[in-house]
Design a protein around this motif. Sequence first.
Motif, PDB file in Angstrom:
ATOM      1  N   LYS A  60       0.823  -1.254   0.001  1.00  0.00           N
ATOM      2  CA  LYS A  60      -0.069  -0.091   0.003  1.00  0.00           C
ATOM      3  C   LYS A  60       0.672   1.451  -0.049  1.00  0.00           C
ATOM      4  O   LYS A  60       0.513   2.338  -0.559  1.00  0.00           O
ATOM      5  N   ASP A  61       1.932   1.291   0.551  1.00  0.00           N
ATOM      6  CA  ASP A  61       2.932   2.577   0.647  1.00  0.00           C
ATOM      7  C   ASP A  61       3.905   2.413  -0.488  1.00  0.00           C
ATOM      8  O   ASP A  61       4.032   3.482  -1.243  1.00  0.00           O
ATOM      9  N   ALA A 121       1.700   3.054  -3.876  1.00  0.00           N
ATOM     10  CA  ALA A 121       0.507   3.795  -3.421  1.00  0.00           C
ATOM     11  C   ALA A 121      -0.171   4.177  -5.106  1.00  0.00           C
ATOM     12  O   ALA A 121      -1.301   4.118  -4.910  1.00  0.00           O
TER      13      ALA A 121
END
Length: 374
Positions: A253-254, A257
């Motif tokens: 997710k990071d 992103a």
Amino acid sequence: MGSGPSLLHREDIHVVIAGGGYAGIQLAKSLKNKARFTLIDPKEMLYHNVGAVRSCTEPGFAKRILMPYAPAFGQNFKQGSVTAINAAEKTVLLSSGEMVKYSHLVLATGSTGTFPGKLPDEMITVAEVTQKSEAVLKLVQEAKKIVIIGGGAVGTEVAGEIATDYKDKEVTLIHPRDKLVNGESSDAFQERLKEVLQGLGVKLVLGERVTNLDELPTDRVETATVMTDKGTEISADLVIPCTGLKVNSTAYKDSLASSVEDNGSLKVNNLFEVQGTERIYAIGDCTNIPETKMAYRAGMHAELLAKNILAQETGGTVKEYKPDPFIMVVSVGRKAGMGQKGSSLLPEFVVRMVKSRDMGTGRYWKEMGQKPPR
């Protein structure tokens, strides 16, 4: 993969698979003896969640849904959690601090949810999951009035299992929508499914949302009142939450992103390539492919991606994925089941044979190259 192309002689090829669910194990199996790969998962075993609902009612069934990775994949399995991806360096970072280099990265991280449909993050060993399953079974055996919250596939199947095996229990299924399992299913599917459940004695409360879930006993047998937004009050001494699934995006997710949808799924094309990346793919529940997420579809993703990776590296032709028509198969205890493909209902005896009888455990032990425990 038969006698097709092999990349085992290529030292520069290392496929890293993040996630050992249905998509991950099928990809690993398809690459075995064809290319160097590493399957990474925090657990030591596949949690066959398709069959997990039966562990809530049948003593000893828990051991049939826990299939260890090591005997299947040996040194190609690494127990750990991917926490970050460095696309420029082509490495993934594990929670242990270890860096693993890849030539191709496949994200097959699946989804998260409530037990028994999904495992809590901290449960990574066979012993821990067995203990949790047996604890839930004991609660079900002790309870008299059981309320299941959530009428998706897991909630509906849990209701069917309990009502089939424990006819002395009062089972109520509460669902915020009027349709059970999947809103795309036909009226005929819904009518027959509700008929079967009610025939087993399951009380259906549809179109109502539980408002006091946080106050209800989900880990003990204790008298309580379940309340809904329509003012309905239901007495219970055990509540089993089976609420919706969420995409498991922790690994990416990071780091990725810009390639992530609002719901946590990865944006992919019909070759499973993650948007805006090179040699990074996603398969299974963590993709934004517009189709019902199912174990068998995750397997289809994996088989095609394995063939494409081999073809891509050997000058062959890659093929795009084309989603199948709508399909849904639901077990209602060990003696009943409903299915739909496209707009047609599947014969109920077929559903009983392929799923309800053993919840697919025999098939997946075979997929893992092992014999099921007795």
